[in-house]
Write a protein that holds these residues in place. Structure first.
Motif, PDB file in Angstrom:
ATOM      1  N   GLU A  95       0.558   4.871   6.186  1.00 24.43           N
ATOM      2  CA  GLU A  95       0.073   4.135   7.355  1.00 24.43           C
ATOM      3  C   GLU A  95      -1.440   4.001   7.328  1.00 24.43           C
ATOM      4  OE1 GLU A  95       1.796   6.539  10.382  1.00 24.43           O
ATOM      5  OE2 GLU A  95       3.782   5.657  10.116  1.00 24.43           O
ATOM      6  N   TYR A  96      -2.122   5.053   6.931  1.00 23.46           N
ATOM      7  CA  TYR A  96      -3.578   5.013   6.848  1.00 23.46           C
ATOM      8  C   TYR A  96      -4.023   3.970   5.820  1.00 23.46           C
ATOM      9  CZ  TYR A  96      -8.367   6.768   6.748  1.00 23.46           C
ATOM     10  OH  TYR A  96      -9.719   6.887   6.841  1.00 23.46           O
ATOM     11  N   HIS A 116      -4.479   6.435  -2.452  1.00 18.70           N
ATOM     12  CA  HIS A 116      -3.238   6.639  -1.723  1.00 18.70           C
ATOM     13  C   HIS A 116      -2.047   6.691  -2.669  1.00 18.70           C
ATOM     14  CE1 HIS A 116      -5.612   6.161   1.836  1.00 18.70           C
ATOM     15  NE2 HIS A 116      -6.020   4.987   1.422  1.00 18.70           N
ATOM     16  N   GLN A 136       5.872  13.759   7.614  1.00 19.08           N
ATOM     17  CA  GLN A 136       4.830  13.154   8.452  1.00 19.08           C
ATOM     18  C   GLN A 136       3.556  12.910   7.652  1.00 19.08           C
ATOM     19  OE1 GLN A 136       4.847  11.977  11.606  1.00 19.08           O
ATOM     20  NE2 GLN A 136       7.051  12.347  11.576  1.00 19.08           N
ATOM     21  N   ALA A 191       4.064   9.853   5.427  1.00 18.54           N
ATOM     22  CA  ALA A 191       4.013   8.645   6.259  1.00 18.54           C
ATOM     23  C   ALA A 191       2.585   8.369   6.711  1.00 18.54           C
ATOM     24  CB  ALA A 191       4.940   8.805   7.464  1.00 18.54           C
ATOM     25  N   SER A 192       1.851   9.411   7.034  1.00 22.40           N
ATOM     26  CA  SER A 192       0.475   9.255   7.492  1.00 22.40           C
ATOM     27  C   SER A 192      -0.397   8.614   6.424  1.00 22.40           C
ATOM     28  CB  SER A 192      -0.082  10.629   7.881  1.00 22.40           C
ATOM     29  OG  SER A 192      -1.421  10.537   8.286  1.00 22.40           O
ATOM     30  N   MET A 194      -2.463   1.285   4.899  1.00 23.30           N
ATOM     31  CA  MET A 194      -2.216  -0.067   5.417  1.00 23.30           C
ATOM     32  C   MET A 194      -3.200  -0.413   6.525  1.00 23.30           C
ATOM     33  SD  MET A 194       1.925  -0.511   5.371  1.00 23.30           S
ATOM     34  CE  MET A 194       2.258   0.861   6.457  1.00 23.30           C
ATOM     35  N   LYS A 195      -3.496   0.530   7.386  1.00 26.80           N
ATOM     36  CA  LYS A 195      -4.382   0.295   8.526  1.00 26.80           C
ATOM     37  C   LYS A 195      -5.816   0.041   8.084  1.00 26.80           C
ATOM     38  CE  LYS A 195      -6.303   3.324  11.862  1.00 26.80           C
ATOM     39  NZ  LYS A 195      -6.134   4.524  12.652  1.00 26.80           N
ATOM     40  N   PRO A 211      -5.915  10.674   7.335  1.00 23.39           N
ATOM     41  CA  PRO A 211      -4.476  10.932   7.322  1.00 23.39           C
ATOM     42  C   PRO A 211      -4.182  12.428   7.247  1.00 23.39           C
ATOM     43  CG  PRO A 211      -5.174  10.112   5.190  1.00 23.39           C
ATOM     44  CD  PRO A 211      -6.366  10.031   6.092  1.00 23.39           C
TER      45      PRO A 211
END
Length: 107
Positions: free
Chosen positions: A67-68, A79, A60, A63-64, A70-71, A21
């Motif tokens: 998202e990381y 996190h 950003q 958000a990164s 969750m992915k 991320p």
């Protein structure tokens, strides 16, 4: 401002290449400052173009990280610590409202 924009683009490219991320730490490193200084500049008032670029990069990065997490399905602890440190997330106890029964007086 082009220096700031170039640093943000370099940090984002690094994150993509390393499959990690984008973080405040990476953004700060590219700008040759520590993360605390980066956050201070983001949170100060002002409408300078470079400050807008920093604020966008800060959002950003947050958000990164989300998202990381969750992915990857990785442990949420790292996190969450990041988001508490940089994004203002806080664990708050939910205030407990009293339970009131209708007709309580008759009980």
């Amino acid at each position: 401002m082009s220096h700031v924009r170039r640093a943000v683009e370099t940090a984002a490219a690094y994150a993509r290449e390393q499959d990690v991320p984008l973080t405040v730490e990476r953004l700060a490193a590219e700008l040759h400052m520590d993360a605390a200084e980066f956050c201070r500049l983001v949170k100060e008032k002002g409408r300078e173009g470079w400050r807008t670029v920093l604020r966008d990069a800060y959002e950003q990065a947050n958000a990164s990280v989300v998202e990381y997490a969750m992915k990857r399905g990785s442990s949420a602890n790292m996190h969450m610590l990041y988001l508490k440190q940089y994004a203002g997330y806080r664990e708050e106890e939910t205030p407990r409202d009293p339970v009131i029964f209708c007709g309580e007086e008759e009980l």
